[in-house]
Design an enzyme around this catalytic site. Structure first.
Site, PDB file in Angstrom:
ATOM      1  N   LYS A 112      60.750  41.811 -33.618  1.00 26.65           N
ATOM      2  CA  LYS A 112      61.192  41.765 -34.919  1.00 26.65           C
ATOM      3  C   LYS A 112      60.018  42.359 -35.700  1.00 26.65           C
ATOM      4  O   LYS A 112      58.924  41.963 -35.590  1.00 26.65           O
ATOM      5  CB  LYS A 112      61.523  40.482 -35.275  1.00 26.65           C
TER       6      LYS A 112
HETATM    7  P1  NAD Z   1      72.508  42.950 -45.603  1.00 26.90           P
HETATM    8  O1  NAD Z   1      71.260  42.933 -46.337  1.00 26.90           O
HETATM    9  O2  NAD Z   1      73.220  43.992 -45.188  1.00 26.90           O
HETATM   10  O3  NAD Z   1      73.114  41.637 -46.206  1.00 26.90           O
HETATM   11  C1  NAD Z   1      72.665  40.352 -46.602  1.00 26.90           C
HETATM   12  C2  NAD Z   1      73.735  39.733 -47.425  1.00 26.90           C
HETATM   13  O4  NAD Z   1      73.299  38.453 -47.853  1.00 26.90           O
HETATM   14  C3  NAD Z   1      73.861  40.423 -49.006  1.00 26.90           C
HETATM   15  O5  NAD Z   1      75.452  40.461 -49.525  1.00 26.90           O
HETATM   16  C4  NAD Z   1      73.001  39.769 -49.820  1.00 26.90           C
HETATM   17  O6  NAD Z   1      73.191  39.607 -51.116  1.00 26.90           O
HETATM   18  C5  NAD Z   1      73.465  38.093 -49.213  1.00 26.90           C
HETATM   19  N1  NAD Z   1      72.554  37.027 -49.613  1.00 26.90           N
HETATM   20  C6  NAD Z   1      71.017  37.291 -49.437  1.00 26.90           C
HETATM   21  N2  NAD Z   1      70.846  35.994 -49.878  1.00 26.90           N
HETATM   22  C7  NAD Z   1      71.793  35.104 -50.119  1.00 26.90           C
HETATM   23  C8  NAD Z   1      71.996  33.805 -50.434  1.00 26.90           C
HETATM   24  N3  NAD Z   1      70.838  33.012 -50.684  1.00 26.90           N
HETATM   25  N4  NAD Z   1      73.357  33.281 -50.545  1.00 26.90           N
HETATM   26  C9  NAD Z   1      74.441  34.323 -50.579  1.00 26.90           C
HETATM   27  N5  NAD Z   1      74.167  35.281 -49.995  1.00 26.90           N
HETATM   28  C10 NAD Z   1      72.839  36.112 -49.885  1.00 26.90           C
HETATM   29  O7  NAD Z   1      72.106  41.888 -44.113  1.00 26.90           O
HETATM   30  P2  NAD Z   1      72.812  42.128 -42.858  1.00 26.90           P
HETATM   31  O8  NAD Z   1      72.373  43.161 -42.266  1.00 26.90           O
HETATM   32  O9  NAD Z   1      74.292  41.980 -43.180  1.00 26.90           O
HETATM   33  O10 NAD Z   1      72.242  40.847 -42.128  1.00 26.90           O
HETATM   34  C11 NAD Z   1      72.756  39.432 -42.739  1.00 26.90           C
HETATM   35  C12 NAD Z   1      72.218  38.518 -41.531  1.00 26.90           C
HETATM   36  O11 NAD Z   1      72.599  38.803 -39.977  1.00 26.90           O
HETATM   37  C13 NAD Z   1      70.502  38.416 -41.139  1.00 26.90           C
HETATM   38  O12 NAD Z   1      70.275  36.978 -40.725  1.00 26.90           O
HETATM   39  C14 NAD Z   1      70.406  39.184 -40.191  1.00 26.90           C
HETATM   40  O13 NAD Z   1      69.178  39.237 -39.468  1.00 26.90           O
HETATM   41  C15 NAD Z   1      71.653  38.983 -39.090  1.00 26.90           C
HETATM   42  N6  NAD Z   1      72.038  39.977 -38.100  1.00 26.90           N
HETATM   43  C16 NAD Z   1      72.232  41.484 -38.535  1.00 26.90           C
HETATM   44  C17 NAD Z   1      72.507  42.364 -37.862  1.00 26.90           C
HETATM   45  C18 NAD Z   1      72.969  43.691 -38.327  1.00 26.90           C
HETATM   46  O14 NAD Z   1      73.159  44.379 -37.544  1.00 26.90           O
HETATM   47  N7  NAD Z   1      72.759  44.050 -39.384  1.00 26.90           N
HETATM   48  C19 NAD Z   1      72.661  42.128 -36.363  1.00 26.90           C
HETATM   49  C20 NAD Z   1      72.541  40.622 -35.929  1.00 26.90           C
HETATM   50  C21 NAD Z   1      71.887  39.706 -36.950  1.00 26.90           C
END
Ligand code: NAD
Length: 420
Positions: A112
């Site tokens: 990561k």
């Molecule tokens: P992203 O940046 O696209 O979206 C994050 C969302 O969370 C946004 O809508 C943001 O406004 C919101 N947010 C941030 N802080 C917040 C809070 N305190 N309360 C409520 N909402 C809040 O990110 P993503 O890619 O969707 O990733 C989200 C999570 O999923 C992370 O933990 C990431 O590590 C995990 N993840 C993502 C992927 C992927 O393929 N994108 C894969 C596995 C895990």
């Protein structure tokens, strides 16, 4: 929760889940130490000139990459752009990638990384310069068969395209060096929606098979409306569930009748956030977690469900779209209350699975269609779900403990087979 508290919560949470697995697998201290220690941890400085307050300023950003373990294959893991990231958080997330790849049986290890920056504060050309300088420093360590980055919070296919471009300047065109690319540059059909699609697929499986819920009678609450949250919401809605509340960092919205996910997306595309969306009730992120509902999908950031709010959660099923959204204390409280949790290393593994499919397609230079990608994704996630369920039943443990035991034992076995 402060930055430091969040970092501690992530590390403590990961450690406590691991300790339980180590103990139950009767691993020796030396084996535990080996499984916990990162192969490599790097911090680099990235000086970039940015335009701020009507003048050019030199800002030195901090970049990170933790390569945790590569016993089962090249390091694999996302790149996060967020102002609060630090080495401790990267370490915990890199470990989680190792267990996740092992659980869904893809030939990758875990890594990561990211840059401590708010990507919204930079112009597109500044972000490109920052990304490319980071790649210059990381180029000796990443590679098609060494370490393959992917998108995470704050990064997207465009950032992956810049990585491919910069890396290719010194190594020749190497399409599989990064996944989550735009389709035009070798990205995979289905990659963008893969994580959310997988989360929804497993949420439905657990709801129907474990809790015998009727989709049309079940309310779903989703925290975080980014890549994972949005695509999970779309899929849950398509399967007949009522998505009654969603949120982003600006707050949440609620409607007992269900929110139209397409309308919410259109509103966000214009307004840039959910705040102020018409026709729905505004609620805080804390209120959202407490709503009466059948399924809760935390899909924002780490440690949003803590000891402070876990006892007030009313959902019957929690599916971890985000990585480590539930702290260790909260996990115990929820388990005691009989709430079924589908853990992150299983629930959101659709992302790394489809990254693997993208890597395979690039190596074979033979793209698959969307249906093939998503069918393989559902089949593979379904198989891992059955593995975890079987172990949980046989050993009389929760899904998280079963998932960690399976993943840790596979990595430990690979290390032993390769020798020291
Ligand atoms: P992203 O940046 O696209 O979206 C994050 C969302 O969370 C946004 O809508 C943001 O406004 C919101 N947010 C941030 N802080 C917040 C809070 N305190 N309360 C409520 N909402 C809040 O990110 P993503 O890619 O969707 O990733 C989200 C999570 O999923 C992370 O933990 C990431 O590590 C995990 N993840 C993502 C992927 C992927 O393929 N994108 C894969 C596995 C895990």
């Amino acid at each position: 929760m402060s930055k430091q508290d969040k970092q501690c919560a992530c590390q403590d949470t990961q450690s406590s889940f691991l300790e339980r697995a180590f103990e139950r697998l009767h691993l020796e201290d030396a084996e535990q130490e080996m499984l916990l220690t990162s192969f490599r941890e790097i911090q680099v400085s990235i000086p970039v000139v940015v335009h701020k307050n009507n003048k050019d300023c030199l800002i030195t950003y901090k970049g990170y990459r933790v390569q945790h373990n590569h016993a089962r294959g090249p390091f694999k893991g996302g790149l996060r752009y967020h102002p609060d990231i630090n080495m401790g958080e990267m370490r915990a997330l890199a470990q989680l990638m190792t267990w996740k790849s092992a659980l869904v049986e893809i030939p990758f290890g875990g890594a990561k990384g990211g840059i401590a920056v708010d990507p919204e504060s930079l112009s597109s050309s500044e972000l490109e310069a920052l990304t490319k300088r980071f790649v210059q420093k990381m180029a000796p360590l990443i590679g098609v068969h060494d370490d393959i980055p992917a998108p995470d919070v704050g990064t997207n296919p465009q950032v992956m395209a810049w990585i491919l471009d910069e890396y290719s300047k010194t190594h020749g065109f190497r399409m599989p060096v990064v996944t989550g690319k735009p389709l035009e540059l070798g990205g995979s059909e289905g990659r963008l929606e893969a994580t959310g699609h997988g989360v929804a697929h497993l949420a439905n499986k657990a709801a129907v098979e474990e809790l015998e819920l009727d989709p049309e009678q079940s309310g779903v609450v989703i925290q975080g409306f980014g890549n994972v949250g949005f695509h999970a919401a779309m899929r849950m809605e398509a399967m007949g569930y009522r998505v009654i509340a969603i949120s982003d960092v600006t707050g949440g919205v609620f409607s007992e009748q269900g929110i139209s996910i397409a309308s919410a997306q259109r509103y966000i595309q214009n307004a840039g956030h959910l705040l102020g969306m018409p026709g729905v009730e505004a609620i805080s992120n804390d209120e959202l977690l407490m709503l009466p509902c059948e399924i809760l999908i935390p899909a924002a950031l780490e440690a949003t469900i803590t000891c402070d709010n876990a006892s007030r959660i009313k959902a019957q099923l929690i599916v971890e779209g985000a990585n480590m959204p539930i702290t260790q204390g909260a996990d115990s409280c929820l388990q005691e209350r009989g709430i079924l949790i589908i853990p992150d290393l299983l629930a959101n593994a659709g992302g790394v699975l489809t990254s693997y499919y993208e890597w395979v397609q690039n190596l074979q230079q033979f793209p698959w269609d969307r249906e093939t990608v998503l069918t393989r994704l559902e089949n593979r996630l379904g198989r891992s779900y059955r593995d975890v369920r079987k172990r949980a039943t046989e050993k009389d443990v929760d899904f998280r403990t079963a998932a960690y035991e399976l993943a840790v034992s596979r990595v430990n076995q690979a290390i032993h087979l390769r020798g020291f």
